[in-house]
Scaffold this motif. Structure first.
Motif, short mmCIF file in Angstrom:
data_model
loop_
_atom_site.label_atom_id
_atom_site.label_comp_id
_atom_site.label_asym_id
_atom_site.label_seq_id
_atom_site.Cartn_x
_atom_site.Cartn_y
_atom_site.Cartn_z
N SER A 254 -5.04 2.58 -7.93
CA SER A 254 -5.91 1.45 -7.52
C SER A 254 -6.77 2.16 -6.54
N PHE A 255 -6.75 3.29 -6.14
CA PHE A 255 -7.39 4.04 -4.95
C PHE A 255 -7.39 3.12 -3.59
N GLY A 256 -6.44 2.76 -3.42
CA GLY A 256 -6.14 2.31 -2.05
C GLY A 256 -6.16 0.59 -1.93
N GLU A 257 -6.46 -0.16 -3.03
CA GLU A 257 -6.64 -1.46 -3.05
C GLU A 257 -5.40 -2.41 -3.18
N SER A 258 -4.27 -1.67 -3.33
CA SER A 258 -2.79 -2.21 -3.23
C SER A 258 -2.45 -2.37 -2.05
N TRP A 259 -2.97 -1.88 -1.02
CA TRP A 259 -2.30 -2.21 0.45
C TRP A 259 -3.31 -3.54 0.70
N HIS A 260 -2.87 -4.60 -0.19
CA HIS A 260 -3.40 -5.98 -0.37
C HIS A 260 -3.41 -6.95 0.93
N ASN A 261 -2.38 -6.69 1.77
CA ASN A 261 -2.01 -7.60 2.60
C ASN A 261 -3.04 -7.38 3.67
N LEU A 262 -3.19 -6.28 4.17
CA LEU A 262 -4.22 -5.95 5.23
C LEU A 262 -5.88 -6.26 4.72
N HIS A 263 -5.92 -6.39 3.46
CA HIS A 263 -7.27 -6.63 3.13
C HIS A 263 -7.56 -8.38 3.31
N HIS A 264 -6.55 -9.02 2.99
CA HIS A 264 -6.64 -10.19 2.94
C HIS A 264 -6.17 -10.78 4.54
N SER A 265 -5.89 -10.15 5.32
CA SER A 265 -5.64 -10.31 6.54
C SER A 265 -7.11 -9.82 7.28
N ASP A 266 -7.63 -9.00 6.86
CA ASP A 266 -8.98 -8.46 7.44
C ASP A 266 -9.99 -8.02 6.31
N PRO A 267 -10.60 -9.02 5.70
CA PRO A 267 -11.36 -8.55 4.46
C PRO A 267 -12.40 -7.70 4.49
N THR A 268 -13.30 -7.79 5.81
CA THR A 268 -14.28 -6.83 5.85
C THR A 268 -13.94 -5.52 6.32
N CYS A 269 -12.76 -5.12 6.41
CA CYS A 269 -12.25 -3.70 6.90
C CYS A 269 -12.59 -2.73 5.96
N ALA A 270 -13.18 -1.63 6.18
CA ALA A 270 -13.26 -0.63 5.04
C ALA A 270 -12.24 0.13 4.84
N ARG A 271 -11.23 0.21 5.33
CA ARG A 271 -9.81 0.73 5.15
C ARG A 271 -8.78 -0.31 4.82
N HIS A 272 -7.89 -0.18 3.89
CA HIS A 272 -7.17 -1.11 3.30
C HIS A 272 -5.73 -0.68 4.04
N GLY A 273 -5.55 0.69 3.67
CA GLY A 273 -4.32 1.33 4.11
C GLY A 273 -4.34 1.89 5.53
N VAL A 274 -3.87 0.98 6.36
CA VAL A 274 -4.32 1.36 8.06
C VAL A 274 -3.16 1.84 8.69
N LEU A 275 -1.76 1.98 7.96
CA LEU A 275 -0.73 2.30 8.60
C LEU A 275 -0.41 3.68 8.31
N LYS A 276 0.51 4.53 8.83
CA LYS A 276 0.85 5.81 8.75
C LYS A 276 1.65 5.87 7.32
N GLY A 277 0.98 6.87 6.32
CA GLY A 277 1.50 7.08 5.10
C GLY A 277 0.84 6.34 4.08
N GLN A 278 -0.20 5.53 4.40
CA GLN A 278 -0.74 4.38 3.33
C GLN A 278 -2.03 5.46 2.87
N ILE A 279 -2.05 5.87 1.91
CA ILE A 279 -3.12 6.39 1.10
C ILE A 279 -4.25 5.66 0.60
#
Length: 313
Positions: A254-279
């Protein structure tokens, strides 16, 4: 407000667009859903015995990456959420790449997704898996609905209400009008490339099978899995007002889209995988665009904001 002012005040735009999906559109959705699904089922025995060569792999992989990033970087992070600003050539390129995914036109994709965020996992959400309730069978039915059942609804999200900025953009309107041409191009191109590279009718046939049917089927089901799986299963790390979750095994396809929890917490953020090891491959592409000068004003993660939203262990 006086009675006269009340009468003259513009009425709010309805959620449903005045132009519903036509019967041919719904039938086309059915074909686009069914044929790639059949191709995915047939892919395993075909790959095991015959019908797959390096030419097919390259064509399918390259087009998967281009159209997949067109969805994640283009339709989602740029057009829907404005996670960065792009120069006009990049804007148009992202619009074309997203359209080649055969998911929707830029205009309809954005309107639908913005409506999803407004009502996420509540009444009005176009594709919430919690639509029918919280019991086992209700959620099972909801997962199927969120995955692809919602595509066959005749109503569509109101374009003027949810994407007024794009309705006023001549480039987007042109892409919207030419979406059928781009969709046909996306389906025909792999066959043409396969035929030219192998100089054979068989190469054309396998190019169409892998580069069109399997590629589109895989991309669609990965995208739809973000709507379904990532709103039911997975890990919740950041506070959000819905049931969005992180699903690690979908991160690469999914090219990083499945780090979905952060995305819905901060929708305009350009990076969804913000934690260590989240590609997050999409964020890496945005970073490259920024370094090349094609993109600017990128909304990268803010440490203080992330800390404030982090759920205590």
């Amino acid at each position: 407000m006086t009675v006269l002012e009340e009468r003259s005040a513009p009425s709010p735009k309805p959620d449903v667009d005045p132009e519903p999906k036509t019967r041919p559109e719904i039938i086309t959705f059915g074909v686009v859903v069914a044929l790639p699904l059949i191709a995915l089922v047939a892919a395993v025995p075909l790959a095991w015995g015959w019908g797959l060569g390096w030419t097919d792999v390259v064509i399918a992989l390259v087009l998967y990456v281009i159209t997949g990033l067109g969805v994640t970087v283009g339709l989602h992070r740029y057009f829907t959420h404005g996670s960065f600003k792009a120069k006009r050539p990049l804007k148009i390129a992202l619009g074309i790449a997203g359209s080649l995914s055969l998911e929707m036109s830029v205009l309809d994709w954005v309107a639908t997704h913005r409506k999803h965020h407004k009502f996420s996992d509540k009444e009005g959400d176009p594709h919430s898996p919690w639509r029918f309730g919280t019991g086992f069978w209700a959620v099972s039915k909801g997962l199927l609905w969120a995955h692809m059942g919602w595509l066959f609804e005749a109503d569509r999200a109101n374009r003027e209400k949810y994407a007024p900025d794009l309705v006023k953009d001549p480039d987007i309107i042109k892409l919207h009008r030419y979406f059928p041409v781009l969709a046909i191009t996306s389906m025909v191109m792999p066959a043409v490339l396969g035929g030219l590279l192998s100089w054979s009718w068989w190469g054309m046939a396998t190019g169409f099978f892998w580069g069109t049917l399997v590629r589109i089927g895989l991309l669609h089901h990965v995208t739809w899995s973000i709507n379904s799986i990532c709103h039911v299963f997975g890990e919740e790390v950041f506070e959000s007002r819905d049931k969005s979750r992180n699903v690690w095994w979908l991160a690469i396809p999914s090219f990083g889209e499945s780090w979905h929890n952060l995305h819905h917490s901060d929708p305009t953020c350009a990076r969804h995988g913000v934690l260590k090891g989240q590609i997050d491959l999409s964020a890496g592409v945005i970073r490259l665009f920024e370094k090349l000068g094609w993109a600017h004003s990128v909304r990268w993660p803010n440490p203080e904001r992330l800390a404030a939203k982090r759920i205590a262990a």
